[in-house]
Design an enzyme around this catalytic site. Structure first.
Site, PDB file in Angstrom:
ATOM      1  N   GLY B 283       0.814  -1.197   0.000  1.00 55.27           N
ATOM      2  CA  GLY B 283       0.000   0.000   0.000  1.00 55.27           C
ATOM      3  C   GLY B 283       0.856   1.258   0.000  1.00 55.27           C
ATOM      4  O   GLY B 283       1.948   1.288  -0.577  1.00 55.27           O
ATOM      5  N   SER B 284       0.397   2.279   0.744  1.00 54.02           N
ATOM      6  CA  SER B 284       0.914   3.633   0.579  1.00 54.02           C
ATOM      7  C   SER B 284       2.390   3.807   0.921  1.00 54.02           C
ATOM      8  O   SER B 284       2.995   4.793   0.505  1.00 54.02           O
ATOM      9  CB  SER B 284       0.103   4.588   1.450  1.00 54.02           C
ATOM     10  OG  SER B 284      -1.254   4.447   1.138  1.00 54.02           O
ATOM     11  N   THR B 285       2.955   2.890   1.708  1.00 53.94           N
ATOM     12  CA  THR B 285       4.381   3.068   2.010  1.00 53.94           C
ATOM     13  C   THR B 285       5.201   3.047   0.722  1.00 53.94           C
ATOM     14  O   THR B 285       6.279   3.621   0.662  1.00 53.94           O
ATOM     15  CB  THR B 285       4.892   1.952   2.935  1.00 53.94           C
ATOM     16  OG1 THR B 285       4.464   0.686   2.428  1.00 53.94           O
ATOM     17  CG2 THR B 285       4.378   2.127   4.348  1.00 53.94           C
ATOM     18  N   PHE B 286       4.658   2.412  -0.332  1.00 50.69           N
ATOM     19  CA  PHE B 286       5.355   2.375  -1.613  1.00 50.69           C
ATOM     20  C   PHE B 286       5.466   3.761  -2.247  1.00 50.69           C
ATOM     21  O   PHE B 286       6.294   3.980  -3.115  1.00 50.69           O
ATOM     22  CB  PHE B 286       4.626   1.433  -2.577  1.00 50.69           C
ATOM     23  CG  PHE B 286       5.448   0.226  -2.948  1.00 50.69           C
ATOM     24  CD1 PHE B 286       5.665  -0.780  -2.029  1.00 50.69           C
ATOM     25  CD2 PHE B 286       6.009   0.112  -4.231  1.00 50.69           C
ATOM     26  CE1 PHE B 286       6.426  -1.875  -2.365  1.00 50.69           C
ATOM     27  CE2 PHE B 286       6.770  -0.977  -4.557  1.00 50.69           C
ATOM     28  CZ  PHE B 286       6.985  -1.982  -3.631  1.00 50.69           C
ATOM     29  N   LYS B 287       4.590   4.704  -1.800  1.00 44.29           N
ATOM     30  CA  LYS B 287       4.627   6.059  -2.383  1.00 44.29           C
ATOM     31  C   LYS B 287       5.968   6.722  -2.117  1.00 44.29           C
ATOM     32  O   LYS B 287       6.378   7.627  -2.845  1.00 44.29           O
ATOM     33  CB  LYS B 287       3.486   6.912  -1.798  1.00 44.29           C
ATOM     34  CG  LYS B 287       2.126   6.497  -2.345  1.00 44.29           C
ATOM     35  CD  LYS B 287       1.010   7.197  -1.606  1.00 44.29           C
ATOM     36  CE  LYS B 287      -0.324   6.580  -2.032  1.00 44.29           C
ATOM     37  NZ  LYS B 287      -1.380   6.784  -1.013  1.00 44.29           N
TER      38      LYS B 287
END
Lengths: 375, 574
Positions: B283-287
């Site tokens: 999820g968003s940690t990949f941003k």
């Protein structure tokens, strides 16, 4: 100790008061210990080779009383009787040993036995004590009359015996006979130069045996190489002693006997060490030392050169055989395949040793004019 | 008959007798002297034998018994070496034990022996014992690894035919602690999981293995993660702490775990190492990666941004924002508000090929090379289309392990160097160099952005006063049979501290946390995982020698960030 009156002049009466009763007692104690040890050590071996557990026990319990009887009966003889017995026995054993390669059966890579009905006899065992007495006779005659070629005869007989033993091949026994012959020659007054020469020849012979017998070479190499693990049997034997400690694990509690093929014969000392402890081992050593040294002490007072040479030769053989067996069990020398007198299982060897000890007892009996102290 | 009676015609009888007496006396004297010599030699020989007997019987008692040297069951004589943590604390060691076996041929009464043994060891059924004690063999195991107490009791039974085999037993003094890192050995002492398996040959050779794990940190992380799991009724959790300057893993937690002292506790779920064997859509940690590659490739600056007013429609997919602002967002805001639309547009700007290239260099497309055998390869799109580029930008359509994630983030904050993660401690003189994947400047900007997320964004719960935590939250719906399940989340927080000069990257993740009142009905990374990180940082920092900064210093360090944030807040309001 009043089985016989001092005035009893029958054969047994005289025997009782002249024989070395202490030595006889020591031999009987050894035989008793031997019976217990066979009881302890041999059942696992018997089971392993598919015999009923008490096969060896039964046989040894026949051999041991028989051995004591043989020793006692032989000890009834006088020096002359011994000489005759030895001469006849020597000729018979010589013929039988020479016939072994033709008639014998092979056991463990060596042809030493002749089948006689239910028993197999190892004639070479009887060759040793009889040869020693015959050699002593020859040495003594030569010493007292230098025109008699006694030394030459003894040496030729010695070479003949060695040749027969090596044919079997029995290197260990050859070494024992050679040492006994050397000691007798030495006692008979061999010049020290020649003593040195014979020592050199023995060393040469040892090297020769090492070079020409593969199993000798293997055993010596294994012994000398500190990197190589000790032989399986020796390793197990050392474990057994350590396992036994001072008082032993107790009768029947040993492990080594189930792991050693020769537990009842060459390595019985280790079984004694494991089950009965250091103390019994020291007792066994002490008994052997007692028999040999007490014999020497009596011989020391002897006035007959033949008796001195014959008795010391027989004692040396007895003591040497015990020493070599114990030394190889405790890894002081390469294993030799030698039995521990009266303790190890073995019919021929036990009876032959009994013959030898009987002759010692006969020769060391008190006789009129026997004592001649050096002045 | 005897020879001495022969007559010598040249000697008179008398003279001959005198001469003979002389010779005999001389011969006997010589014989006696030499007999003494022989006797002395025999005395010496018997003394040597006795001495040797005493030597091998008594004097070798203290030394290692010969039995152990020649009768090892496994063949190896050297004890299996210890595994220790980075401070030398023993994590796994081998203890000498006795194992009970029987020689059925020596057992006299099998039924009686079985009954007695069953009283001592109720778990051994009498029927099975009788069967074993009557088998036609000379060796049957009865029970392995007896305690000294049990050994004494067995001896007291006095059953003939029972024997003890000396052996060794692998023991883990800290029980469950770091169980997944350590793994365990089978009954014969062979490593079958974890470091015990991967370093089996080294350990067998008797060489101790020193892990990079810090037992104290591992312990407190396990506690805090377990608390997080309890608080939010999660089915499991994962936690990783990595030294950003070396790749050394200081803690590696996977819950639920097992006790390697009791192999039966290692079943499918407890034996599963979520940090290395589990791969998850993060999820968003990949941003963070998306922002880093956009900044590093120069496609956009910190002041730049993207229009996130409308959801993106690609064929049957719609990309929407969770905390939607429905306006133009700067790069900072995209991270702070965790905008999927912004991240997708940023990734499109970077381009598919460059995105794959960066992810590959950050170690996210291949299995991590960490020294445990339980490693899974990441799940990556088979065909990398535009839609994949957009979903990968916010951590969907790609599944990686927590270990890969941690190592990737470490490269973002440590100045741009990628280190291979390792559970083994590096020799201080042999520190790895690392491979540059990003510029120093990008790394600096990423640190500021990560701090901003904690100060002003979804990661507020990760903050620890004085310790300058920076990071990013992530919440992903788990796929079950190819369908996303709205109620099954994988919620995580990955951060670094102290963010102005990072020492450690820390990741905490909860598997299927359930929302509750404490989290205001949320089960997102910011609500369930960030507090775990906050508590772990607060407890570990003093242990690893990181001093807290004063409030004054904290304000100074973050002043630029906040200033920028205020400016953008004002711009957004316009």
């Amino acid at each position: 100790m009043t089985a016989f009156a001092r005035t009893d002049t029958s054969v047994l009466g005289r025997w009782w008061w002249t024989v070395d009763r202490w030595a006889l007692a020591a031999v009987i104690i050894l035989a008793a210990i031997g019976a217990v040890m066979t009881l302890a050590a041999s059942p696992p071996v018997a089971i392993r080779i598919g015999l009923e557990p008490f096969h060896f026990v039964r046989r040894q319990l026949v051999f041991l009383p028989l051995a004591v009887a043989v020793a006692t009966m032989v000890s009834l003889l006088g020096p002359k009787g011994i000489r005759r017995l030895a001469l006849i026995g020597f000729v018979a054993a010589l013929v039988a040993t020479a016939a072994v390669p033709v008639l014998g059966t092979e056991v463990k890579g060596a042809v030493r036995w002749i089948q006689l009905g239910a028993f197999s006899v190892q004639p070479s065992e009887f060759l040793k004590p009889t040869f020693i007495v015959v050699a002593a006779w020859m040495f003594a005659e030569r010493r007292l009359d230098d025109r008699f070629p006694g030394n030459l005869i003894a040496t030729l007989l010695f070479l003949l015996v060695c040749g027969l033993l090596l044919l079997q091949p029995d290197v260990g026994m050859t070494v024992v006979v050679a040492i006994v012959w050397g000691v007798q020659f030495f006692l008979a007054g061999l010049p020290l130069v020649l003593v040195g020469l014979i020592a050199v020849v023995f060393v040469g012979g040892a090297v020769g045996a090492y070079m020409s017998f593969a199993h000798v070479q293997y055993r010596v190499d294994r012994f000398l190489d500190p990197e190589a693990k000790e032989g399986y049997q020796v390793e197990k034997a050392l474990q057994a002693f350590q396992n036994g400690g001072l008082f032993g694990r107790g009768p029947g509690e040993g492990q080594v006997k189930s792991q050693l093929p020769d537990a009842h014969a060459d390595f019985i000392f280790a079984v004694a060490g494991e089950e009965f402890g250091l103390l019994i081992c020291v007792v066994i050593v002490a008994l052997f030392a007692f028999i040999v040294l007490r014999g020497f002490a009596r011989v020391y007072q002897e006035s007959d050169l033949f008796v001195m040479l014959a008795a010391s030769g027989l004692l040396v053989m007895f003591g040497l055989q015990a020493l070599i067996n114990m030394a190889s069990t405790v890894h002081l020398m390469p294993p030799k395949g030698m039995t521990l007198p009266f303790i190890s299982y073995g019919g021929s060897s036990t009876l032959a040793l009994a013959l030898g000890i009987g002759m010692v007892l006969a020769l060391t009996r008190g006789r009129p004019g026997q004592r001649s102290w050096p002045q | 008959m005897t020879l001495e009676r022969r007559n010598n015609p040249f000697d008179s009888d008398m003279a001959r007798r005198v001469r003979l007496d002389g010779i005999r006396k001389a011969a006997l004297d010589t014989g006696r002297n030499r007999l003494l010599v022989t006797g002395v030699m025999f005395v010496l020989a018997f003394a040597v034998i006795s001495g040797r007997l005493i030597d091998i019987t008594i004097l070798e008692q203290g030394s290692e018994p010969r039995v152990a040297q020649s009768e090892g069951v496994t063949g190896s004589t050297a004890a299996r070496a210890d595994i220790v943590d980075r401070n030398g604390m023993v994590l796994a060691t081998s203890l000498p034990t006795a194992s009970l076996y029987a020689d059925p041929f020596d057992v006299l009464d099998a039924a009686e022996a079985a009954a007695k043994l069953n009283r001592l060891f109720p778990e051994l059924a009498p029927e099975g014992l009788v069967e074993r004690l009557t088998s036609k063999s000379h060796f049957v195991w009865i029970k392995r690894n007896l305690t000294p107490d049990q050994q004494y009791e067995v001896n007291r039974l006095g059953i003939p035919g029972l024997y003890f085999q000396r052996g060794e037993r692998r023991t883990y003094p800290h029980g469950r602690l770091a169980a997944h890192v350590l793994g365990l050995t089978d009954v014969d002492g062979r490593g079958i999981a974890g470091v015990e398996k991967s370093m089996d040959r080294v350990l067998r050779a008797g060489e101790a293995v020193r892990l990079s794990i810090d037992l104290r940190v591992q312990s407190l992380f396990e506690e805090e993660l377990a608390k997080g799991i309890r608080d939010f009724s999660a089915i499991g959790g994962a936690g990783v702490i990595m030294d950003v300057r070396s790749g050394e893993l200081v803690a590696m937690v996977s819950l639920p775990d097992f006790d390697p002292n009791h192999p039966a506790t290692m079943v499918a779920d407890t034996g599963f190492n979520r940090t290395t064997k589990g791969v998850y859509e993060m999820g968003s940690t990949f941003k963070l990666f998306t922002a880093a590659m956009a900044l590093d490739s120069g496609k956009v600056g910190l002041e730049g941004g993207y229009d996130a007013t409308h959801p993106i429609q690609v064929s049957r997919f719609t990309i929407t924002d969770y905390h939607g602002k429905r306006r133009w967002l700067s790069v900072r805001e995209i991270l702070v508000y965790s905008s999927n639309i912004g991240a997708a547009k940023m990734a499109l700007d970077v381009g598919t090929e460059r995105q794959k290239d960066y992810l590959k260099r950050l170690g996210l497309l291949e299995a991590a090379a960490v020294e445990v055998p339980e490693i899974a390869s990441p799940l990556v799109p088979a065909q990398w289309r535009e839609i994949n580029t957009m979903t990968v930008a916010f951590g969907h359509g790609i599944a990686v392990s927590p270990i890969q994630m941690t190592a990737g983030v470490a490269a973002l904050v440590n100045g741009g160097f990628r280190f291979e993660p390792t559970v083994l401690m590096h020799e201080p003189s042999l520190m790895p160099a690392g491979t540059r994947v990003l510029s120093e400047k990008t790394s600096q900007r990423m640190r500021a952005l990560m701090r901003l997320v904690v100060v002003a964004g979804t990661g507020k719960n990760a903050d620890v006063p004085g310790y300058l935590v920076g990071g990013k939250t992530g919440t992903a719906e788990k796929q079950v049979n190819g369908r996303y399940q709205g109620n099954k989340l994988f919620s995580s927080f990955v951060g670094a501290f102290p963010i102005d000069a990072p020492r450690y990257v820390i990741l905490a993740a909860l598997d299927e946390p359930k929302p509750n009142a404490q989290s205001m009905g949320y089960a997102t990374g910011g609500w369930v995982a960030a507090p775990v990180v906050s508590r772990v940082v607060a407890r570990m920092a003093p242990l690893v020698g990181i001093e807290p900064v004063t409030e004054q210093r904290e304000r100074e360090a973050m002043a630029p960030v906040q200033a920028v944030y205020r400016v953008e807040g004002a711009r957004a309001a316009r």
